[in-house]
Write a protein that holds these residues in place. Structure first.
Motif, PDB file in Angstrom:
ATOM      1  N   LEU A  94      26.806  38.328 114.977  1.00  0.00           N
ATOM      2  CA  LEU A  94      25.411  38.300 115.408  1.00  0.00           C
ATOM      3  C   LEU A  94      24.887  39.728 115.570  1.00  0.00           C
ATOM      4  CD1 LEU A  94      22.993  36.551 116.432  1.00  0.00           C
ATOM      5  CD2 LEU A  94      23.924  36.884 118.738  1.00  0.00           C
ATOM      6  N   LYS A  95      23.689  39.985 115.010  1.00  0.00           N
ATOM      7  CA  LYS A  95      23.071  41.298 115.129  1.00  0.00           C
ATOM      8  C   LYS A  95      21.580  41.130 115.450  1.00  0.00           C
ATOM      9  CE  LYS A  95      24.170  43.084 111.129  1.00  0.00           C
ATOM     10  NZ  LYS A  95      24.320  44.087 110.049  1.00  0.00           N
ATOM     11  N   VAL A  96      21.085  42.007 116.325  1.00  0.00           N
ATOM     12  CA  VAL A  96      19.668  42.036 116.687  1.00  0.00           C
ATOM     13  C   VAL A  96      19.151  43.437 116.372  1.00  0.00           C
ATOM     14  CG1 VAL A  96      17.979  41.744 118.527  1.00  0.00           C
ATOM     15  CG2 VAL A  96      20.060  40.345 118.514  1.00  0.00           C
ATOM     16  N   ALA A  97      17.997  43.518 115.703  1.00  0.00           N
ATOM     17  CA  ALA A  97      17.473  44.814 115.279  1.00  0.00           C
ATOM     18  C   ALA A  97      16.002  44.936 115.605  1.00  0.00           C
ATOM     19  CB  ALA A  97      17.694  45.012 113.779  1.00  0.00           C
ATOM     20  N   ALA A  98      15.541  46.177 115.785  1.00  0.00           N
ATOM     21  CA  ALA A  98      14.130  46.496 115.967  1.00  0.00           C
ATOM     22  C   ALA A  98      13.829  47.767 115.180  1.00  0.00           C
ATOM     23  CB  ALA A  98      13.790  46.689 117.444  1.00  0.00           C
ATOM     24  N   TYR A  99      12.579  47.899 114.684  1.00  0.00           N
ATOM     25  CA  TYR A  99      12.264  49.046 113.836  1.00  0.00           C
ATOM     26  C   TYR A  99      10.788  49.425 113.952  1.00  0.00           C
ATOM     27  CZ  TYR A  99      10.442  45.447 110.626  1.00  0.00           C
ATOM     28  OH  TYR A  99       9.756  44.390 110.084  1.00  0.00           O
ATOM     29  N   PHE A 100      10.507  50.673 113.540  1.00  0.00           N
ATOM     30  CA  PHE A 100       9.134  51.173 113.397  1.00  0.00           C
ATOM     31  C   PHE A 100       9.059  51.901 112.058  1.00  0.00           C
ATOM     32  CE2 PHE A 100       6.016  54.597 113.694  1.00  0.00           C
ATOM     33  CZ  PHE A 100       4.878  53.874 114.033  1.00  0.00           C
ATOM     34  N   HIS A 101       8.092  51.516 111.208  1.00  0.00           N
ATOM     35  CA  HIS A 101       8.024  52.038 109.854  1.00  0.00           C
ATOM     36  C   HIS A 101       6.667  52.671 109.556  1.00  0.00           C
ATOM     37  CE1 HIS A 101      11.281  49.024 108.249  1.00  0.00           C
ATOM     38  NE2 HIS A 101      11.786  49.995 108.993  1.00  0.00           N
ATOM     39  N   TYR A 102       6.712  53.749 108.797  1.00  0.00           N
ATOM     40  CA  TYR A 102       5.514  54.259 108.128  1.00  0.00           C
ATOM     41  C   TYR A 102       5.471  53.610 106.754  1.00  0.00           C
ATOM     42  CZ  TYR A 102       2.497  57.434 105.521  1.00  0.00           C
ATOM     43  OH  TYR A 102       1.507  57.951 104.722  1.00  0.00           O
ATOM     44  N   VAL A 103       4.292  53.065 106.377  1.00  0.00           N
ATOM     45  CA  VAL A 103       4.203  52.250 105.166  1.00  0.00           C
ATOM     46  C   VAL A 103       3.102  52.791 104.246  1.00  0.00           C
ATOM     47  CG1 VAL A 103       4.039  49.884 104.289  1.00  0.00           C
ATOM     48  CG2 VAL A 103       4.845  50.270 106.616  1.00  0.00           C
ATOM     49  N   PRO A 104       3.386  53.773 103.408  1.00  0.00           N
ATOM     50  CA  PRO A 104       2.396  54.229 102.427  1.00  0.00           C
ATOM     51  C   PRO A 104       2.142  53.136 101.392  1.00  0.00           C
ATOM     52  CG  PRO A 104       4.511  55.283 102.038  1.00  0.00           C
ATOM     53  CD  PRO A 104       4.649  54.524 103.321  1.00  0.00           C
ATOM     54  N   THR A 105       0.861  52.836 101.135  1.00  0.00           N
ATOM     55  CA  THR A 105       0.499  51.645 100.372  1.00  0.00           C
ATOM     56  C   THR A 105      -0.577  51.943  99.339  1.00  0.00           C
ATOM     57  OG1 THR A 105       0.981  50.263 102.310  1.00  0.00           O
ATOM     58  CG2 THR A 105      -0.350  49.274 100.571  1.00  0.00           C
ATOM     59  N   TYR A 106      -0.418  51.370  98.168  1.00  0.00           N
ATOM     60  CA  TYR A 106      -1.509  51.315  97.185  1.00  0.00           C
ATOM     61  C   TYR A 106      -2.089  49.914  97.257  1.00  0.00           C
ATOM     62  CZ  TYR A 106      -4.073  51.136  92.793  1.00  0.00           C
ATOM     63  OH  TYR A 106      -5.059  50.978  91.857  1.00  0.00           O
ATOM     64  N   SER A 107      -3.370  49.836  97.621  1.00  0.00           N
ATOM     65  CA  SER A 107      -3.991  48.543  97.898  1.00  0.00           C
ATOM     66  C   SER A 107      -5.112  48.263  96.901  1.00  0.00           C
ATOM     67  CB  SER A 107      -4.552  48.537  99.323  1.00  0.00           C
ATOM     68  OG  SER A 107      -5.135  47.293  99.633  1.00  0.00           O
ATOM     69  N   MET A 108      -5.217  47.004  96.491  1.00  0.00           N
ATOM     70  CA  MET A 108      -6.271  46.552  95.572  1.00  0.00           C
ATOM     71  C   MET A 108      -6.995  45.363  96.184  1.00  0.00           C
ATOM     72  SD  MET A 108      -4.233  46.812  91.933  1.00  0.00           S
ATOM     73  CE  MET A 108      -2.746  46.074  92.628  1.00  0.00           C
ATOM     74  N   LEU A 109      -8.336  45.365  96.072  1.00  0.00           N
ATOM     75  CA  LEU A 109      -9.158  44.304  96.629  1.00  0.00           C
ATOM     76  C   LEU A 109     -10.093  43.744  95.560  1.00  0.00           C
ATOM     77  CD1 LEU A 109     -10.367  45.702 100.091  1.00  0.00           C
ATOM     78  CD2 LEU A 109      -8.979  43.657  99.724  1.00  0.00           C
ATOM     79  N   ASN A 160      -0.412  52.599 106.197  1.00  0.00           N
ATOM     80  CA  ASN A 160      -0.104  51.509 107.120  1.00  0.00           C
ATOM     81  C   ASN A 160       1.048  51.900 108.037  1.00  0.00           C
ATOM     82  OD1 ASN A 160      -1.698  48.949 106.580  1.00  0.00           O
ATOM     83  ND2 ASN A 160      -1.037  49.448 104.504  1.00  0.00           N
ATOM     84  N   PHE A 161       1.121  51.200 109.167  1.00  0.00           N
ATOM     85  CA  PHE A 161       2.243  51.326 110.090  1.00  0.00           C
ATOM     86  C   PHE A 161       2.719  49.919 110.439  1.00  0.00           C
ATOM     87  CE2 PHE A 161      -0.323  55.096 110.589  1.00  0.00           C
ATOM     88  CZ  PHE A 161       0.614  56.119 110.594  1.00  0.00           C
ATOM     89  N   ALA A 162       4.004  49.807 110.755  1.00  0.00           N
ATOM     90  CA  ALA A 162       4.555  48.486 111.059  1.00  0.00           C
ATOM     91  C   ALA A 162       5.671  48.600 112.084  1.00  0.00           C
ATOM     92  CB  ALA A 162       5.086  47.823 109.782  1.00  0.00           C
ATOM     93  N   PHE A 163       5.749  47.600 112.938  1.00  0.00           N
ATOM     94  CA  PHE A 163       6.927  47.460 113.783  1.00  0.00           C
ATOM     95  C   PHE A 163       7.352  45.997 113.778  1.00  0.00           C
ATOM     96  CE2 PHE A 163       3.470  46.816 116.863  1.00  0.00           C
ATOM     97  CZ  PHE A 163       3.900  45.691 117.550  1.00  0.00           C
ATOM     98  N   GLY A 164       8.644  45.779 113.937  1.00  0.00           N
ATOM     99  CA  GLY A 164       9.148  44.423 113.862  1.00  0.00           C
ATOM    100  C   GLY A 164      10.519  44.289 114.491  1.00  0.00           C
ATOM    101  N   ALA A 165      11.032  43.067 114.448  1.00  0.00           N
ATOM    102  CA  ALA A 165      12.346  42.762 115.015  1.00  0.00           C
ATOM    103  C   ALA A 165      12.960  41.618 114.220  1.00  0.00           C
ATOM    104  CB  ALA A 165      12.234  42.396 116.490  1.00  0.00           C
TER     105      ALA A 165
END
Length: 280
Positions: free
Chosen positions: A185-200, A213-218
């Motif tokens: 069993l493993k539990v993880a947490a993170y914070f990421h810088y997310v450079p993105t090319y976006s199309m709309l 973008n920025f992201a955090f998760g677990a």
């Protein structure tokens, strides 16, 4: 004569006793040495077994589970026009795919269960479909999205309507902490810088640009299977927008500039997603 015999017998008894005592002492010493040697062998074997078990555990828990492949579902994503704050799009649904690797910063886990690392997601692609915003200006005209619809009935026009879609291609990098409290069993947490090319795509308009973008998760993982959540946001994004304007066409002498109009779109966005991950 009797005296000599007496001392001879006494000397023999004393020497015999000393010999017996010496033999017993020597036997005890040899027995103690054998016990010490056996104990040393047992300790060496125990140390080797522990090292083998630790190496196997490190291989199973950390090295074999460093890479990941994520399949995500975007439960809520919003896109807001920073110029016209009334125009806010909310996603109907969205999906994402990502794969990468965690590079741990130290070989041995702290307290035998904690490791710090750097996550590197080599490729992340996501797609989201939006609904039309339920927003109108004070005069009853439809808000800008993108194109100025004020002054006529938007619903009666037969304009190009491709719907509202967003495609993002990005990478991730950032720190993470992983805890292995028990077993696999493993539990993880993170914070990421997310450079993105976006199309709309917004109705008959197309926009694209770079977004920070920025992201955090677990996540919680058991062996190769992991389940996680992530929040992602961008406070500012500038898109180079292009839109089709059939009203400006001079049919006798058509020009590209009359048909295609360019604009700058200033947006902010945020999303929440859940993902299933396979670690290998």
């Amino acid at each position: 004569m009797m005296k000599k015999l007496f001392w001879l017998v006494l000397s023999t008894v004393i020497l015999t006793g000393q010999s017996v005592f010496a033999q017993e002492t020597n036997s005890e010493t040899q027995s103690s040495q054998r016990e010490d040697s056996l104990l040393q062998v047992v300790n060496e074997l125990s140390g080797r077994v522990k090292k083998t078990e630790d190496a196997a555990r490190n291989e199973r828990i950390w090295k074999k589970r460093a890479k990941y492949f994520n399949i995500g579902y975007i439960t809520n994503q919003t896109l807001t026009d920073k110029v016209d704050a009334e125009a806010e799009w909310k996603s109907d649904f969205g999906v994402s795919l990502a794969f990468g690797k965690t590079y741990y910063l130290h070989k041995k886990p702290l307290l035998n269960m904690i490791k710090f690392g750097i996550d590197a997601t080599w490729f992340d692609i996501s797609y989201a479909k939006y609904s039309e915003p339920d927003a109108y200006a004070n005069d009853g005209a439809y808000t800008r999205a993108y194109g100025d619809y004020g002054g006529y009935d938007y619903d009666d026009e037969e304009d190009i309507d491709l719907g509202i879609h967003q495609i993002d291609a990005s990478m991730h990098v950032g720190p993470s902490i992983t805890v292995n409290p028990i077993g696999d069993l493993k539990v993880a947490a993170y914070f990421h810088y997310v450079p993105t090319y976006s199309m709309l795509v917004i109705d008959d308009s197309f926009g694209h640009g770079y977004v920070s973008n920025f992201a955090f998760g677990a996540s919680v993982a058991y062996k190769a299977i992991s389940f996680g959540i992530e929040h992602r946001w961008a406070k500012k994004a500038t898109y180079n927008g292009l839109s089709f304007d059939d009203e400006g066409i001079d049919y006798e002498d058509p020009a590209f500039d009359d048909v295609i109009q360019s604009d700058k779109w200033k947006m902010k966005s945020k999303s929440f997603r859940i993902f299933l991950s396979f670690r290998y």
